[in-house]
Design an enzyme around this catalytic site. Structure first.
Site, PDB file in Angstrom:
ATOM      1  N   LYS A 288       0.835  -1.202   0.000  1.00 18.00           N
ATOM      2  CA  LYS A 288       0.000   0.000   0.000  1.00 18.00           C
ATOM      3  C   LYS A 288       0.871   1.254   0.000  1.00 18.00           C
ATOM      4  O   LYS A 288       2.102   1.177   0.086  1.00 18.00           O
ATOM      5  CB  LYS A 288      -0.918  -0.012   1.227  1.00 18.00           C
ATOM      6  CG  LYS A 288      -0.177   0.027   2.558  1.00 18.00           C
ATOM      7  CD  LYS A 288      -1.148  -0.033   3.727  1.00 18.00           C
ATOM      8  CE  LYS A 288      -0.386   0.006   5.057  1.00 18.00           C
ATOM      9  NZ  LYS A 288      -1.290   0.009   6.216  1.00 18.00           N
TER      10      LYS A 288
ATOM     11  N   ARG B  41     -10.621   0.153  14.809  1.00 15.39           N
ATOM     12  CA  ARG B  41     -10.295   0.983  13.652  1.00 15.39           C
ATOM     13  C   ARG B  41     -11.081   0.517  12.438  1.00 15.39           C
ATOM     14  O   ARG B  41     -11.900   1.251  11.900  1.00 15.39           O
ATOM     15  CB  ARG B  41      -8.782   0.947  13.398  1.00 15.39           C
ATOM     16  CG  ARG B  41      -8.302   2.009  12.438  1.00 15.39           C
ATOM     17  CD  ARG B  41      -6.795   1.969  12.269  1.00 15.39           C
ATOM     18  NE  ARG B  41      -6.332   0.743  11.628  1.00 15.39           N
ATOM     19  CZ  ARG B  41      -5.083   0.568  11.193  1.00 15.39           C
ATOM     20  NH1 ARG B  41      -4.189   1.527  11.348  1.00 15.39           N
ATOM     21  NH2 ARG B  41      -4.725  -0.568  10.630  1.00 15.39           N
TER      22      ARG B  41
ATOM     23  N   TYR C  12      17.455  30.103   8.030  1.00 14.17           N
ATOM     24  CA  TYR C  12      16.335  30.915   8.512  1.00 14.17           C
ATOM     25  C   TYR C  12      16.345  31.032  10.035  1.00 14.17           C
ATOM     26  O   TYR C  12      16.584  30.056  10.751  1.00 14.17           O
ATOM     27  CB  TYR C  12      15.005  30.285   8.091  1.00 14.17           C
ATOM     28  CG  TYR C  12      14.681  30.430   6.628  1.00 14.17           C
ATOM     29  CD1 TYR C  12      14.508  31.685   6.055  1.00 14.17           C
ATOM     30  CD2 TYR C  12      14.520  29.310   5.826  1.00 14.17           C
ATOM     31  CE1 TYR C  12      14.186  31.818   4.711  1.00 14.17           C
ATOM     32  CE2 TYR C  12      14.198  29.427   4.485  1.00 14.17           C
ATOM     33  CZ  TYR C  12      14.036  30.680   3.930  1.00 14.17           C
ATOM     34  OH  TYR C  12      13.724  30.810   2.607  1.00 14.17           O
TER      35      TYR C  12
ATOM     36  N   MET D  76      12.712  24.279   2.326  1.00 13.27           N
ATOM     37  CA  MET D  76      11.921  23.532   1.348  1.00 13.27           C
ATOM     38  C   MET D  76      12.793  22.703   0.411  1.00 13.27           C
ATOM     39  O   MET D  76      12.480  21.539   0.125  1.00 13.27           O
ATOM     40  CB  MET D  76      11.050  24.477   0.529  1.00 13.27           C
ATOM     41  CG  MET D  76      10.136  23.767  -0.448  1.00 13.27           C
ATOM     42  SD  MET D  76       9.124  24.884  -1.434  1.00 13.27           S
ATOM     43  CE  MET D  76       8.031  25.561  -0.191  1.00 13.27           C
TER      44      MET D  76
END
Length: 345
Positions: free
Chosen positions: A33, A128, A242, A291
């Protein structure tokens, strides 16, 4: 090139499957999956099928369709989410096996695809997915008359071998599935490692195939090398990145590598003192992960590197996950789409 290189060792993946299979006395499937745990469902499914896996498990019917297109007819492909509304065409056209979770799903399957194979998922305490004991008691005779191909449940605490929930769920599963000849499955990777009491007719390892805990004997499947874009010298007291969150405590040499949180390397890694490696030498992350870039202290390296390894022989997915305050599953499934991917068979 400024794109990081992600290498997937399909031979190691197959060897991990064989190692787990050797621990069982039953059939061993494979969970593929989340796009094969982030490594490409088609590639990993084909490698696992070559290794000997014949039963595959996915989360959603759409994932099952991708795996079927890769594998062709024959292997079983089971869908944990069952038969959802709108799934009938995918289930029918790709010969998928929904693990039915409720009376509603049972009715939907019987009405829309009565000739199709199905299994039943039972809730043994995780709360679940799956039919609860009272629901199963009311439906059991009707469901068994339709000849399901599998009865399954899922362990909540299998990665903690001594947790009392494991035995509690085992007892519940035995009680719920007694007195019938339908194949049964309870164990994923953690459950498989608990021993043969948990194996029944089929195990379905997932993260252990991909180099993750709790299978400590697994071989690393993923390596990730980050190219160095630029190297600079800092004087003591200069800051990096940063927010000026890191200040050089000494004269330092800093490498900027091409990857960041857009590539699945979480921003939290900067605060965890995560190590990247060059030939066994640890190089700490400094400053904030941004990023597209990460800054690394390479002061102690004898030469300037062209790239630094963040996953591989020297650092596992779980070691990296610990530094980020998460789990190996999240590291794997977050690996971004910008990486140049190479598959080694």
């Amino acid at each position: 090139m400024s794109t990081a290189k992600l290498t997937v060792d399909l031979t190691a993946l197959a060897e991990n499957w064989h190692a787990l299979d050797a621990l069982t006395g039953c059939e061993t499937g494979a969970v593929v999956k989340a796009n094969g745990y982030g490594l490409d469902a088609a590639e990993v499914s084909l490698a696992l099928a070559r290794a000997g896996a014949r039963q595959f498990f996915v989360a959603a019917a759409e994932e099952g369709a991708v795996v079927r297109q890769a594998l062709g007819p024959g292997p079983g492909i089971s869908v944990f989410s069952g038969h959802m509304e709108g799934d009938t065409a995918l289930i029918r056209d790709h010969d998928l096996i929904p693990m039915l979770n409720s009376v509603d799903q049972m009715l939907r399957h019987m009405e829309s695809h009565p000739a199709g194979r199905f299994g039943v998922q039972l809730d043994t305490g995780m709360n679940r997915l799956g039919m609860e004991p009272a629901e199963w008691a009311a439906l059991r005779d009707i469901a068994l008359a339709q000849k399901p191909v599998l009865l399954m449940s899922h362990l909540a605490c299998a990665d903690e071998a001594d947790h009392p929930m494991n035995r509690q769920q085992l007892r519940s599963f035995i009680e719920l599935t007694a007195n019938n000849d339908v194949p049964r499955a309870l164990a994923a990777t953690g459950g498989l490692l608990l021993g043969r009491d948990y194996h029944f007719d089929l195990t379905r390892p997932g993260v252990g195939l991909y180099g993750g805990l709790p299978f400590t004997e697994s071989r690393p499947v993923v390596s990730l090398a980050l190219p160095v874009i630029q190297i600079r010298d800092l004087a003591e007291g200069e800051t990096v990145g940063y927010g000026n969150v890191w200040t050089a405590p000494r004269p330092a040499r800093i490498a900027t590598v091409a990857a960041g949180y857009a590539d699945g390397l979480h921003r939290a890694l900067g605060a965890g003192g995560v190590m990247l490696f060059a030939d066994d030498t640890p190089c700490p992350v400094v400053g904030r992960v941004s990023m597209d870039m990460i800054t690394v202290d390479i002061t102690d390296l004898p030469t300037d590197p062209d790239s630094l390894e963040i996953l591989g022989q020297h650092q596992s997915i779980d070691t990296l996950a610990q530094a980020a305050g998460t789990i190996g599953y999240e590291i794997l499934t977050s690996l971004g789409g910008r990486y140049r991917r190479e598959y080694i068979a």
